[in-house]
Design a protein around this motif. Structure first.
Motif, PDB file in Angstrom:
ATOM      1  N   LEU A 114       0.836  -1.190   0.000  1.00 40.32           N
ATOM      2  CA  LEU A 114       0.000   0.000   0.000  1.00 40.32           C
ATOM      3  C   LEU A 114       0.874   1.243   0.000  1.00 40.32           C
ATOM      4  N   ASN A 115       0.370   2.308  -0.600  1.00 40.17           N
ATOM      5  CA  ASN A 115       1.107   3.567  -0.692  1.00 40.17           C
ATOM      6  C   ASN A 115       0.404   4.623   0.162  1.00 40.17           C
ATOM      7  N   ILE A 116       1.068   5.096   1.201  1.00 48.16           N
ATOM      8  CA  ILE A 116       0.490   6.083   2.116  1.00 48.16           C
ATOM      9  C   ILE A 116       0.783   7.492   1.593  1.00 48.16           C
ATOM     10  N   ILE A 117      -0.232   8.357   1.553  1.00 48.26           N
ATOM     11  CA  ILE A 117      -0.069   9.707   1.019  1.00 48.26           C
ATOM     12  C   ILE A 117      -0.227  10.794   2.085  1.00 48.26           C
ATOM     13  N   GLN A 118      -0.564  10.410   3.318  1.00 43.02           N
ATOM     14  CA  GLN A 118      -0.707  11.396   4.399  1.00 43.02           C
ATOM     15  C   GLN A 118      -0.258  10.746   5.707  1.00 43.02           C
ATOM     16  N   PRO A 119       0.583  11.402   6.502  1.00 43.99           N
ATOM     17  CA  PRO A 119       1.176  10.755   7.675  1.00 43.99           C
ATOM     18  C   PRO A 119       0.213  10.457   8.811  1.00 43.99           C
ATOM     19  N   SER A 120      -0.926  11.133   8.863  1.00 42.41           N
ATOM     20  CA  SER A 120      -1.908  10.855   9.906  1.00 42.41           C
ATOM     21  C   SER A 120      -2.909   9.848   9.356  1.00 42.41           C
ATOM     22  N   ASN A 121      -2.813   8.593   9.816  1.00 40.48           N
ATOM     23  CA  ASN A 121      -3.609   7.535   9.213  1.00 40.48           C
ATOM     24  C   ASN A 121      -3.815   6.377  10.172  1.00 40.48           C
ATOM     25  N   THR A 122      -4.789   5.559   9.872  1.00 40.18           N
ATOM     26  CA  THR A 122      -5.029   4.304  10.570  1.00 40.18           C
ATOM     27  C   THR A 122      -5.286   3.224   9.533  1.00 40.18           C
ATOM     28  N   ILE A 123      -4.584   2.086   9.653  1.00 39.32           N
ATOM     29  CA  ILE A 123      -4.687   0.990   8.704  1.00 39.32           C
ATOM     30  C   ILE A 123      -5.263  -0.235   9.419  1.00 39.32           C
ATOM     31  N   ASN A 124      -6.273  -0.847   8.825  1.00 42.42           N
ATOM     32  CA  ASN A 124      -6.872  -2.067   9.354  1.00 42.42           C
ATOM     33  C   ASN A 124      -6.557  -3.230   8.420  1.00 42.42           C
ATOM     34  N   ILE A 125      -6.109  -4.343   8.998  1.00 43.41           N
ATOM     35  CA  ILE A 125      -5.703  -5.511   8.219  1.00 43.41           C
ATOM     36  C   ILE A 125      -6.439  -6.733   8.758  1.00 43.41           C
ATOM     37  N   SER A 126      -7.026  -7.506   7.865  1.00 42.22           N
ATOM     38  CA  SER A 126      -7.667  -8.758   8.261  1.00 42.22           C
ATOM     39  C   SER A 126      -7.262  -9.855   7.291  1.00 42.22           C
ATOM     40  N   VAL A 127      -7.033 -11.041   7.820  1.00 43.57           N
ATOM     41  CA  VAL A 127      -6.660 -12.183   6.993  1.00 43.57           C
ATOM     42  C   VAL A 127      -7.318 -13.428   7.577  1.00 43.57           C
ATOM     43  N   GLU A 128      -7.781 -14.295   6.700  1.00 40.93           N
ATOM     44  CA  GLU A 128      -8.398 -15.537   7.155  1.00 40.93           C
ATOM     45  C   GLU A 128      -8.116 -16.655   6.154  1.00 40.93           C
ATOM     46  N   GLY A 129      -8.272 -17.873   6.592  1.00 43.45           N
ATOM     47  CA  GLY A 129      -8.054 -19.017   5.716  1.00 43.45           C
ATOM     48  C   GLY A 129      -8.403 -20.305   6.448  1.00 43.45           C
ATOM     49  N   MET A 130      -8.059 -21.428   5.814  1.00 47.18           N
ATOM     50  CA  MET A 130      -8.347 -22.736   6.383  1.00 47.18           C
ATOM     51  C   MET A 130      -7.057 -23.466   6.735  1.00 47.18           C
ATOM     52  N   VAL A 131      -7.162 -24.409   7.681  1.00 46.48           N
ATOM     53  CA  VAL A 131      -6.079 -25.308   8.034  1.00 46.48           C
ATOM     54  C   VAL A 131      -6.618 -26.728   7.924  1.00 46.48           C
ATOM     55  N   GLN A 132      -5.767 -27.680   7.475  1.00 46.84           N
ATOM     56  CA  GLN A 132      -6.199 -29.069   7.346  1.00 46.84           C
ATOM     57  C   GLN A 132      -5.070 -30.013   7.739  1.00 46.84           C
ATOM     58  N   TYR A 133      -5.453 -31.098   8.427  1.00 49.33           N
ATOM     59  CA  TYR A 133      -4.497 -32.125   8.835  1.00 49.33           C
ATOM     60  C   TYR A 133      -4.243 -33.061   7.654  1.00 49.33           C
ATOM     61  N   ASP A 134      -2.969 -33.242   7.317  1.00 50.46           N
ATOM     62  CA  ASP A 134      -2.597 -33.954   6.097  1.00 50.46           C
ATOM     63  C   ASP A 134      -2.406 -35.446   6.352  1.00 50.46           C
ATOM     64  N   SER A 135      -3.518 -36.160   6.485  1.00 45.58           N
ATOM     65  CA  SER A 135      -3.442 -37.602   6.659  1.00 45.58           C
ATOM     66  C   SER A 135      -4.759 -38.231   6.237  1.00 45.58           C
ATOM     67  N   ALA A 136      -4.658 -39.338   5.510  1.00 46.97           N
ATOM     68  CA  ALA A 136      -5.861 -40.075   5.127  1.00 46.97           C
ATOM     69  C   ALA A 136      -6.438 -40.836   6.309  1.00 46.97           C
ATOM     70  N   ALA A 137      -5.618 -41.053   7.338  1.00 46.89           N
ATOM     71  CA  ALA A 137      -6.091 -41.708   8.556  1.00 46.89           C
ATOM     72  C   ALA A 137      -6.863 -40.701   9.404  1.00 46.89           C
ATOM     73  N   ALA A 138      -7.778 -41.207  10.179  1.00 48.72           N
ATOM     74  CA  ALA A 138      -8.600 -40.323  11.007  1.00 48.72           C
ATOM     75  C   ALA A 138      -7.757 -39.625  12.063  1.00 48.72           C
ATOM     76  N   MET A 139      -8.066 -38.366  12.299  1.00 44.78           N
ATOM     77  CA  MET A 139      -7.447 -37.604  13.385  1.00 44.78           C
ATOM     78  C   MET A 139      -8.327 -37.783  14.614  1.00 44.78           C
ATOM     79  N   LEU A 159      -6.590 -11.856   2.163  1.00 42.12           N
ATOM     80  CA  LEU A 159      -6.047 -10.691   2.868  1.00 42.12           C
ATOM     81  C   LEU A 159      -6.806  -9.444   2.442  1.00 42.12           C
ATOM     82  N   GLN A 160      -7.293  -8.681   3.417  1.00 39.38           N
ATOM     83  CA  GLN A 160      -8.034  -7.456   3.154  1.00 39.38           C
ATOM     84  C   GLN A 160      -7.445  -6.309   3.954  1.00 39.38           C
ATOM     85  N   ILE A 161      -7.313  -5.139   3.295  1.00 38.98           N
ATOM     86  CA  ILE A 161      -6.705  -3.963   3.927  1.00 38.98           C
ATOM     87  C   ILE A 161      -7.562  -2.738   3.618  1.00 38.98           C
ATOM     88  N   ASN A 162      -7.857  -1.963   4.653  1.00 36.17           N
ATOM     89  CA  ASN A 162      -8.540  -0.685   4.457  1.00 36.17           C
ATOM     90  C   ASN A 162      -7.996   0.315   5.461  1.00 36.17           C
TER      91      ASN A 162
END
Length: 267
Positions: free
Chosen positions: A143-168, A260-263
């Motif tokens: 991101l490119n900031i154009i004014q020094p007085s600012n607030t940035i919000n960042i959010s990120v989400e996704g999935m995780v999975q256990y890598d085994s054909a056997a039951a966890m 990833l989302q940024i505002n």
């Protein structure tokens, strides 16, 4: 002679009557215009001024704005449009970013129980343990900031999975962490744990929120990292982050990807 005078007076009276009619017509027309809705390129205006673009040219152009200076238009307390350099309360939203690459966290690379320090770099953020933060490739933004007085919000989400054909199974748990790094420094992190539910390819969702204020004017880079912490039970298989596990087919990249989302806002 009297007849001529009479005809002259009649002609004069007729003119006065016509002038009155014209005057009242003009007044009525002006009144009607003030109440009417004006449409440009439309016969059915919905507002006092309704402009419909033709799809090829910009629908509105304002030149010669005298008050103020700069590339931004604002409306003052009197409803007057002015040009200005003031960006206060100007908000922005960056396009969302999702990853299409793959990340597997192995048991041999886990860090053990540890705490994380704000503003630390990936290489020195984790002690003790031999593991480290691993970047989720493709899940980053600039991101490119154009004014020094600012607030940035960042959010990120996704999935995780256990890598085994056997039951966890229920006695199996893996803990891990997701971190948000701004210009190579940690600004937000959360710890998570995925536990067995008796099925193969156990999945879960993770999400992290971060915030930063008063970034310097210029370009800044946001990157997302992950690390594996501890393993309980016999959960020795890899942990797939923001990707489907290779050993099972219950998840695909579309379902597992990180987003990833940024505002922000200039103050």
């Amino acid at each position: 002679m009297a007849e001529a005078i009479f005809n002259l007076n009649l002609y004069s009276n007729n003119n006065k009557l016509k002038m009155k009619k014209i005057f009242f017509l003009l007044i009525f027309s002006a009144y009607a215009i003030t109440l009417a809705q004006v449409g440009i390129n439309t016969a059915n205006p919905k507002n006092m001024l309704h402009i419909v673009a033709n799809g090829t040219n910009d629908p509105l152009r304002v030149e010669g704005v005298k008050a103020g200076s700069g590339a931004y238009l604002l409306i003052d307390s009197n409803g007057v449009i002015k040009s200005s350099t003031d960006r206060s309360n100007l908000t922005f939203v960056l396009p969302s970013v999702s990853n299409s690459t793959r990340l597997l966290l192995t048991q041999t690379g886990q860090t053990g129980s540890t705490t994380y320090n704000e503003n630390s770099i990936p290489a020195s953020s984790i002690t003790p343990g031999n593991g480290s933060w691993i970047k989720i490739s493709g899940l980053q933004s600039t991101l490119n900031i154009i004014q020094p007085s600012n607030t940035i919000n960042i959010s990120v989400e996704g999935m995780v999975q256990y890598d085994s054909a056997a039951a966890m199974t229920g006695d199996m748990t893996i803990s891990y962490a997701i971190g948000i790094f701004l210009d190579g420094k940690l600004i937000a992190t959360r710890m998570f744990a995925i536990s067995g539910n008796g099925f193969s390819g156990t999945t879960d969702k993770w999400s992290v929120l971060g915030q930063s204020s008063n970034l310097s004017v210029g370009a800044h880079t946001i990157e997302i990292y992950a690390t594996r912490r501890n393993t309980a039970g016999s959960a020795s298989a890899d942990l797939a982050i923001a990707r489907p596990a290779p050993s099972v087919s219950s998840l695909n990249q579309f379902m597992a990807k990180g987003v990833l989302q940024i505002n922000g806002v200039y103050q």
